[in-house]
Design an enzyme around this catalytic site. Structure first.
Site, PDB file in Angstrom:
ATOM      1  N   ARG A  55      -6.929  -6.760  14.130  1.00  0.00           N
ATOM      2  CA  ARG A  55      -6.014  -5.924  14.907  1.00  0.00           C
ATOM      3  C   ARG A  55      -6.837  -4.741  15.384  1.00  0.00           C
ATOM      4  O   ARG A  55      -7.695  -4.216  14.658  1.00  0.00           O
ATOM      5  CB  ARG A  55      -4.844  -5.408  14.044  1.00  0.00           C
ATOM      6  CG  ARG A  55      -3.847  -6.462  13.697  1.00  0.00           C
ATOM      7  CD  ARG A  55      -3.116  -7.034  14.887  1.00  0.00           C
ATOM      8  NE  ARG A  55      -2.093  -6.132  15.406  1.00  0.00           N
ATOM      9  CZ  ARG A  55      -1.451  -6.351  16.542  1.00  0.00           C
ATOM     10  NH1 ARG A  55      -1.737  -7.403  17.303  1.00  0.00           N
ATOM     11  NH2 ARG A  55      -0.504  -5.515  16.941  1.00  0.00           N
ATOM     12  N   ARG A  63       0.833  -1.203   0.000  1.00  0.00           N
ATOM     13  CA  ARG A  63       0.000   0.000   0.000  1.00  0.00           C
ATOM     14  C   ARG A  63       0.874   1.262   0.000  1.00  0.00           C
ATOM     15  O   ARG A  63       0.445   2.316  -0.449  1.00  0.00           O
ATOM     16  CB  ARG A  63      -0.891   0.035   1.249  1.00  0.00           C
ATOM     17  CG  ARG A  63      -2.022  -0.958   1.255  1.00  0.00           C
ATOM     18  CD  ARG A  63      -2.650  -1.050   2.645  1.00  0.00           C
ATOM     19  NE  ARG A  63      -3.112   0.202   3.189  1.00  0.00           N
ATOM     20  CZ  ARG A  63      -4.327   0.726   2.998  1.00  0.00           C
ATOM     21  NH1 ARG A  63      -5.213   0.075   2.295  1.00  0.00           N
ATOM     22  NH2 ARG A  63      -4.662   1.888   3.533  1.00  0.00           N
ATOM     23  N   ARG A  68       2.298   5.852  15.391  1.00  0.00           N
ATOM     24  CA  ARG A  68       2.296   7.189  14.794  1.00  0.00           C
ATOM     25  C   ARG A  68       1.657   8.203  15.717  1.00  0.00           C
ATOM     26  O   ARG A  68       0.942   7.842  16.652  1.00  0.00           O
ATOM     27  CB  ARG A  68       1.603   7.188  13.430  1.00  0.00           C
ATOM     28  CG  ARG A  68       0.269   6.503  13.382  1.00  0.00           C
ATOM     29  CD  ARG A  68      -0.211   6.325  11.919  1.00  0.00           C
ATOM     30  NE  ARG A  68      -1.359   5.448  11.868  1.00  0.00           N
ATOM     31  CZ  ARG A  68      -1.919   4.995  10.763  1.00  0.00           C
ATOM     32  NH1 ARG A  68      -1.447   5.336   9.573  1.00  0.00           N
ATOM     33  NH2 ARG A  68      -2.966   4.194  10.808  1.00  0.00           N
ATOM     34  N   GLU A 120      -0.946   6.577  18.535  1.00  0.00           N
ATOM     35  CA  GLU A 120      -1.681   5.370  18.136  1.00  0.00           C
ATOM     36  C   GLU A 120      -0.888   4.124  18.534  1.00  0.00           C
ATOM     37  O   GLU A 120       0.270   3.990  18.160  1.00  0.00           O
ATOM     38  CB  GLU A 120      -1.898   5.433  16.613  1.00  0.00           C
ATOM     39  CG  GLU A 120      -2.646   4.246  16.062  1.00  0.00           C
ATOM     40  CD  GLU A 120      -2.951   4.411  14.572  1.00  0.00           C
ATOM     41  OE1 GLU A 120      -3.275   5.542  14.130  1.00  0.00           O
ATOM     42  OE2 GLU A 120      -2.839   3.409  13.853  1.00  0.00           O
ATOM     43  N   TYR A 173      -9.706  -4.990   3.968  1.00  0.00           N
ATOM     44  CA  TYR A 173      -8.968  -3.767   4.317  1.00  0.00           C
ATOM     45  C   TYR A 173      -9.327  -2.690   3.287  1.00  0.00           C
ATOM     46  O   TYR A 173      -8.519  -2.352   2.436  1.00  0.00           O
ATOM     47  CB  TYR A 173      -7.480  -4.118   4.284  1.00  0.00           C
ATOM     48  CG  TYR A 173      -6.496  -3.125   4.864  1.00  0.00           C
ATOM     49  CD1 TYR A 173      -6.820  -1.814   5.138  1.00  0.00           C
ATOM     50  CD2 TYR A 173      -5.198  -3.527   5.130  1.00  0.00           C
ATOM     51  CE1 TYR A 173      -5.889  -0.937   5.661  1.00  0.00           C
ATOM     52  CE2 TYR A 173      -4.250  -2.673   5.649  1.00  0.00           C
ATOM     53  CZ  TYR A 173      -4.605  -1.379   5.910  1.00  0.00           C
ATOM     54  OH  TYR A 173      -3.657  -0.507   6.415  1.00  0.00           O
ATOM     55  N   ARG A 224       8.442   5.151  -5.514  1.00  0.00           N
ATOM     56  CA  ARG A 224       8.553   6.033  -6.681  1.00  0.00           C
ATOM     57  C   ARG A 224      10.008   6.373  -6.958  1.00  0.00           C
ATOM     58  O   ARG A 224      10.835   6.306  -6.046  1.00  0.00           O
ATOM     59  CB  ARG A 224       7.826   7.365  -6.430  1.00  0.00           C
ATOM     60  CG  ARG A 224       6.383   7.230  -6.071  1.00  0.00           C
ATOM     61  CD  ARG A 224       5.691   8.570  -6.232  1.00  0.00           C
ATOM     62  NE  ARG A 224       4.339   8.452  -5.725  1.00  0.00           N
ATOM     63  CZ  ARG A 224       3.922   8.990  -4.590  1.00  0.00           C
ATOM     64  NH1 ARG A 224       4.735   9.742  -3.871  1.00  0.00           N
ATOM     65  NH2 ARG A 224       2.687   8.820  -4.199  1.00  0.00           N
ATOM     66  N   ASP A 240     -10.312   1.073   1.899  1.00  0.00           N
ATOM     67  CA  ASP A 240     -10.253   2.504   2.159  1.00  0.00           C
ATOM     68  C   ASP A 240     -11.664   3.057   1.996  1.00  0.00           C
ATOM     69  O   ASP A 240     -12.542   2.391   1.436  1.00  0.00           O
ATOM     70  CB  ASP A 240      -9.304   3.181   1.162  1.00  0.00           C
ATOM     71  CG  ASP A 240      -7.849   2.841   1.452  1.00  0.00           C
ATOM     72  OD1 ASP A 240      -7.530   2.591   2.632  1.00  0.00           O
ATOM     73  OD2 ASP A 240      -7.042   2.820   0.511  1.00  0.00           O
TER      74      ASP A 240
END
Ligand code: UDP
Length: 361
Positions: A237, A157, A268, A293, A341, A161, A343
């Site tokens: 989770r 995910r 994070r 988190e 999962y 680049r 979005d």
């Protein structure tokens, strides 16, 4: 109540989208939500003192490459121009996360060009150093096991680049609703054909014996809960959050910083005011709100966040799906219902498909 054509159980992003589309097609829709408020895990709370929109269940950034989804949500809310960047802190230094020239050049102290990057990255030592710094610790904390033991598509995910583009997502369409996430749900459900009842959990048994038995149901809660966990619980989770209001205008200078070392107990820190750079009052306020988190294993009673995909959970899921297929008029969707999962945009895309199948338009 008698003239209800569809029950939508769960007022998250999937359920609210299905409800809206069905209502627009003329169906009378009853939305049942277990919690006292709508919005699922996209629900936010605005801090009354600072006006900061706190993402109660962790940061949500709307991003999509799906044109129909983008067109659909913008009927209800306008988006600010926020483009998501994620920084990663490793051993006291901070990097822009997508694996690209900015990160690689800073991490290794080099000045590679786009054409030089692939050869540099094909070196196994470089690959390992980068992976160990930015993925091994974070992934172990997030999933409770080493990266080798999780589904590789999860780590994929994160974009890779060969440019200086530090946008976290590849999607051109991005932003945060200017009027806040809660307004998206309020507006989706604001239709004369929709009735919303919060604080009501849907149960198949109750439904079968109620006056509305026979009315089709779109369900987006956990699929195992719908069947009373009869074959066991699907593993998830979960997350714990620690929120703090600080007497400073800016804590970290950006909305999300990932802490990629295993030794730091959280994954994070979110700092929500940065999601609304257009809001001068919020940005100039002398206070800020941050949230650490902490990932953890899910146990009964915890909020489920991320499905744990492995052969055992897949087999269990298939047993529940087989049960669901036997229930006439039942459609299951959303991250919890499908155990995927997703979005936000993928959930809306799936909801639009489900609504088309139900309404035939
Ligand atoms: N990941 C990582 N280091 C990071 C960010 C992500 O190892 O700094 C891995 C981790 O396994 C995570 C996955 O990539 O679960 C997907 O990250 P994403 O940011 O998409 O996670 P989300 O925001 O959905 O929790």
């Amino acid at each position: 109540m008698k003239d209800i054509d569809l029950i939508v159980a769960g007022a998250g992003i999937w359920g609210c989208t299905v409800a809206r589309c069905a209502a627009e097609s003329g169906r009378k829709v009853l939305v049942l939500e277990r919690r006292s408020v709508t919005g699922g895990n996209v629900r936010c709370e605005t801090d009354p003192e600072t006006g900061i929109e706190v993402h109660t269940y962790g940061s949500h950034i709307f991003h999509t490459h799906l044109d129909d989804v983008w067109g659909f949500v913008r009927r209800f809310v306008d988006f600010n121009g926020y483009q998501h960047k994620v920084l990663a802190r490793y051993k006291g230094r901070t990097y822009f996360l997508p694996l690209g020239l900015t990160l690689v050049n800073k991490f290794f102290g080099v000045e590679l060009t786009p054409s030089e990057l692939p050869a540099f990255m094909s070196d196994e030592t470089h690959k390992k150093e980068l992976f160990d710094a930015f993925f091994r610790g974070y992934t172990s904390k997030q999933w409770g096991k080493p990266p080798e033991e999780i589904d590789p598509t999860i780590i994929q995910r994160v974009p890779v680049r060969s440019t200086y583009d530090v946008n976290y997502f590849n999607d051109y369409n991005q932003g945060i609703p200017l009027s806040g996430y809660n307004s998206l749900f309020e507006r989706l459900l604001d239709h004369p054909n929709i009735t919303v009842e919060c604080g009501r959990e849907f149960s198949l048994e109750e439904h079968r014996s109620s006056a509305l038995s026979g009315v089709p149901v779109c369900y987006s809660g956990p699929i195992d809960r719908l069947f009373g966990y009869r074959y066991g619980e699907l593993p998830w989770r979960s997350l714990a959050f620690e929120q703090e209001k600080l007497d400073m205008a800016d804590f970290q200078g950006t909305s999300v910083v990932n802490y990629t070392e295993a030794e730091v107990p959280y994954t994070r820190i979110h700092e929500f005011k940065h999601y609304h750079p257009e809001d001068r009052a919020v940005m100039s306020c002398g206070k800020t709100i941050i949230m650490r988190e902490y990932p953890r294993a899910w146990k009964s009673g915890d909020e489920p966040y991320y499905p744990v995909n492995n052969p055992e959970s897949q087999a269990l899921l298939e047993r529940y799906q087989a049960e669901a297929a036997k229930v006439k008029g039942l459609v299951i969707g959303g991250r919890l219902g499908e155990y995927r999962y997703y979005d936000m945009d993928q959930s809306i895309g799936k909801a639009l498909e489900a609504a088309r199948a139900i309404t035939g338009r």
